[in-house]
Design a protein around this motif. Structure first.
Motif, short mmCIF file in Angstrom:
data_model
loop_
_atom_site.label_atom_id
_atom_site.label_comp_id
_atom_site.label_asym_id
_atom_site.label_seq_id
_atom_site.Cartn_x
_atom_site.Cartn_y
_atom_site.Cartn_z
N ILE A 1 0.82 -1.22 0.00
CA ILE A 1 0.00 0.00 0.00
C ILE A 1 0.85 1.26 0.00
O ILE A 1 0.74 2.10 -0.88
N ASP A 2 1.69 1.42 1.01
CA ASP A 2 2.46 2.66 1.16
C ASP A 2 3.72 2.35 1.96
O ASP A 2 3.64 1.82 3.08
N GLU A 3 4.89 2.70 1.40
CA GLU A 3 6.15 2.39 2.06
C GLU A 3 6.34 3.15 3.37
O GLU A 3 7.15 2.74 4.21
N GLN A 4 5.63 4.25 3.56
CA GLN A 4 5.75 5.05 4.78
C GLN A 4 4.52 4.96 5.67
O GLN A 4 4.37 5.75 6.60
N ALA A 5 3.65 4.01 5.42
CA ALA A 5 2.37 3.95 6.13
C ALA A 5 2.56 3.57 7.59
O ALA A 5 3.53 2.92 7.98
N SER A 6 1.60 4.00 8.41
CA SER A 6 1.56 3.65 9.82
C SER A 6 0.43 2.65 10.05
O SER A 6 -0.67 2.81 9.50
N LEU A 7 0.70 1.63 10.85
CA LEU A 7 -0.31 0.61 11.09
C LEU A 7 -1.52 1.20 11.81
O LEU A 7 -2.67 0.91 11.47
N ALA A 8 -1.28 2.05 12.81
CA ALA A 8 -2.37 2.62 13.59
C ALA A 8 -3.29 3.48 12.74
O ALA A 8 -4.52 3.47 12.91
N ARG A 9 -2.71 4.24 11.79
CA ARG A 9 -3.52 5.13 10.97
C ARG A 9 -4.17 4.42 9.78
O ARG A 9 -5.06 4.99 9.14
N SER A 10 -3.73 3.22 9.49
CA SER A 10 -4.25 2.51 8.32
C SER A 10 -5.35 1.52 8.65
O SER A 10 -6.02 1.02 7.74
N ARG A 11 -5.53 1.21 9.94
CA ARG A 11 -6.54 0.24 10.33
C ARG A 11 -7.94 0.84 10.21
O ARG A 11 -8.12 2.04 10.20
#
Length: 266
Positions: A204-214
């Motif tokens: 999805i995104d190389e800089q993504a955050s797990l908390a913000r993507s859930r």
């Protein structure tokens, strides 16, 4: 002077500390770095270049220097590459250090596909995706929303376990991304469940955050035009960490169940 670290630097430092912990490193050699330049150098008499040196020993026959031992061959398994949907694996350094190539499990006609993190020690030993405790946890939580793991396609984020279980580097993610997309194209699911940070950043995104993507579906567009909706969840191993992690996992499961239920309605 303050030192500013990027998020990638922090991840690599934490991965290195985890590796030290796995190796049993619990202390430094010295509290203060030794001043090696203060030690007197050992003086050796220099031979007189003007005098020819006479050898008192018989001259040994010259032997060609042996080549350095090559690294242990990686688990290059043609059948495993075919299972991933490719003809051959890329030349990735992880393949030369892992014990085996973990294969995806493709269930024909399955509308849901589970994507795990990088292989753990159990998966590395067995070559089976979601082996050991992770599989047992999934077998406990999925039936609560009417799913059976054996009826779903499954794949790890990449075929090989990083040394010591460290985090996957950005270069390694980019090298292995075509393998995961090939496995998804082979399974052709309608929905993906991404367990953990590695598949999230890989797809999805190389800089993504797990908390913000859930808690929401992310659209994944693959090379042949296939569009797959992806839901990010915590890794099942997080269920053992805290009560908060278990509550968040349950919220994600309820959200998944509601989505699947709405899709099944006429």
């Amino acid at each position: 002077m303050s030192l500013t670290l990027s998020g990638q630097d922090r991840s690599e430092i934490l991965a290195l500390l985890d590796l030290y912990r796995d190796w049993g490193v619990d202390c430094t050699l010295d509290a203060v770095a030794p001043l090696r330049l203060d030690r007197p150098a050992s003086l050796q008499p220099r031979p007189d270049a003007r005098r020819p040196q006479r050898s008192t020993r018989a001259t040994a026959p010259s032997v060609a220097p042996s080549s350095p031992p090559s690294s242990r061959p990686g688990p290059i398994d043609p059948e495993a590459a075919i299972a991933w949907g490719v003809e051959a694996f890329p030349d990735c350094a992880l393949a030369r250090t892992a014990s085996t190539s973990v294969r995806p499990r493709i269930v024909s006609g399955a509308k849901l596909m589970l994507i795990g993190d990088a292989p753990d020690a159990d998966e590395d030993r067995s070559g089976e995706v979601f082996a050991g405790e992770t599989g047992r946890l999934l077998d406990m939580i999925l039936p609560s929303i009417g799913l059976e793991r054996t009826h779903l396609s499954q794949a790890p984020a990449l075929p090989w376990r990083p040394p010591g279980g460290r985090a996957v580097s950005l270069i390694e993610s980019r090298e292995c991304r075509p393998l995961l997309t090939a496995a998804i194209l082979k399974a052709r699911p309608e929905r993906l469940i991404l367990f953990g940070l590695t598949p999230l950043r890989l797809l999805i995104d190389e800089q993504a955050s797990l908390a913000r993507s859930r808690g929401e579906w992310h659209t994944l567009r693959l090379e042949d035009g296939l569009i797959v909706e992806s839901l990010v969840m915590q890794h099942p191993q997080q269920l053992l960490s805290s009560a908060r992690a278990r509550r968040e996992m349950w919220k994600d499961l309820v959200f998944l169940a509601e989505t699947l239920d709405s899709l099944s309605r006429p």
